[in-house]
Write a protein that holds these residues in place. Sequence first.
Motif, short mmCIF file in Angstrom:
data_model
loop_
_atom_site.label_atom_id
_atom_site.label_comp_id
_atom_site.label_asym_id
_atom_site.label_seq_id
_atom_site.Cartn_x
_atom_site.Cartn_y
_atom_site.Cartn_z
N ARG A 73 1.47 -8.08 -18.44
CA ARG A 73 0.12 -7.69 -18.84
C ARG A 73 -0.70 -7.23 -17.62
O ARG A 73 -1.46 -6.27 -17.69
CB ARG A 73 -0.57 -8.86 -19.53
N ASP A 74 -0.53 -7.94 -16.50
CA ASP A 74 -1.31 -7.64 -15.30
C ASP A 74 -0.70 -6.54 -14.43
O ASP A 74 -1.26 -6.20 -13.38
CB ASP A 74 -1.50 -8.92 -14.47
N GLY A 75 0.47 -6.03 -14.83
CA GLY A 75 1.11 -4.96 -14.06
C GLY A 75 1.66 -5.42 -12.72
O GLY A 75 1.69 -4.64 -11.76
N ILE A 76 2.10 -6.67 -12.65
CA ILE A 76 2.64 -7.23 -11.41
C ILE A 76 4.15 -7.36 -11.54
O ILE A 76 4.65 -7.94 -12.50
CB ILE A 76 2.01 -8.60 -11.10
N ASP A 77 4.86 -6.81 -10.57
CA ASP A 77 6.32 -6.89 -10.56
C ASP A 77 6.77 -8.15 -9.83
O ASP A 77 5.95 -8.97 -9.40
CB ASP A 77 6.91 -5.65 -9.88
N ILE A 78 8.08 -8.27 -9.64
CA ILE A 78 8.66 -9.44 -8.97
C ILE A 78 9.53 -8.95 -7.82
O ILE A 78 10.38 -8.07 -8.00
CB ILE A 78 9.49 -10.27 -9.96
N GLY A 79 9.31 -9.52 -6.64
CA GLY A 79 10.11 -9.21 -5.45
C GLY A 79 11.05 -10.37 -5.19
O GLY A 79 10.61 -11.48 -4.96
N GLU A 127 0.84 -1.20 0.00
CA GLU A 127 0.00 0.00 0.00
C GLU A 127 0.88 1.25 0.00
O GLU A 127 0.55 2.25 -0.64
CB GLU A 127 -0.91 0.01 1.23
N GLU A 128 1.99 1.16 0.71
CA GLU A 128 2.90 2.29 0.84
C GLU A 128 3.46 2.72 -0.51
O GLU A 128 3.47 3.89 -0.85
CB GLU A 128 4.03 1.89 1.79
N ASP A 129 3.93 1.75 -1.29
CA ASP A 129 4.55 2.05 -2.58
C ASP A 129 3.60 1.89 -3.76
O ASP A 129 3.98 2.17 -4.89
CB ASP A 129 5.76 1.15 -2.79
N ARG A 130 2.40 1.37 -3.49
CA ARG A 130 1.42 1.09 -4.55
C ARG A 130 1.99 0.15 -5.60
O ARG A 130 1.86 0.38 -6.80
CB ARG A 130 0.91 2.38 -5.18
N VAL A 131 2.67 -0.88 -5.11
CA VAL A 131 3.29 -1.87 -5.99
C VAL A 131 2.74 -3.24 -5.65
O VAL A 131 2.63 -3.61 -4.48
CB VAL A 131 4.83 -1.87 -5.79
N ALA A 132 2.38 -4.00 -6.69
CA ALA A 132 1.98 -5.40 -6.51
C ALA A 132 3.12 -6.25 -7.05
O ALA A 132 3.65 -5.97 -8.13
CB ALA A 132 0.70 -5.69 -7.27
#
Length: 129
Positions: A93-99, A47-52
């Motif tokens: 496509r889904d706008g999901i990054d990788i941690g 939520e803080e960085d708005r990153v999934a």
Amino acid sequence: MSEDLYDQVLEMDGEERYDYFLDAVVAEREIWILVNAASQFLKIVSEEDRVAYVPVWPSDAFAREYAKGAEDLSPKAISLPDFFKKWVPGLTRDGIDIGVIPGTERELWITEPEQLKRDLQEVLSTPGF
């Protein structure tokens, strides 16, 4: 994997863990994720960085250690060809990054799927791999 190695890797900064991840994944030709009983992959939304992002690990042992205490999560391997062919386009496509190798509250290396693919392909093309 020894607990010493696990602790050692988690003590690294984000960039060092990323480099370790690249080498380990290329050596094993697999990326590890966590899935629930319905085979849905774990996705974390900051939520803080708005990153999934999808957390990934270089081995079953790392993923299993991260999932301790979460009874409904289990490690699942993705072969590099599947990752390149199916996961990278789908996550992009889904706008999901990788941690990469989350574990402690320290910094986490988050990257776009296409960038991880390029970095893995670069390591794959180096002599010795």
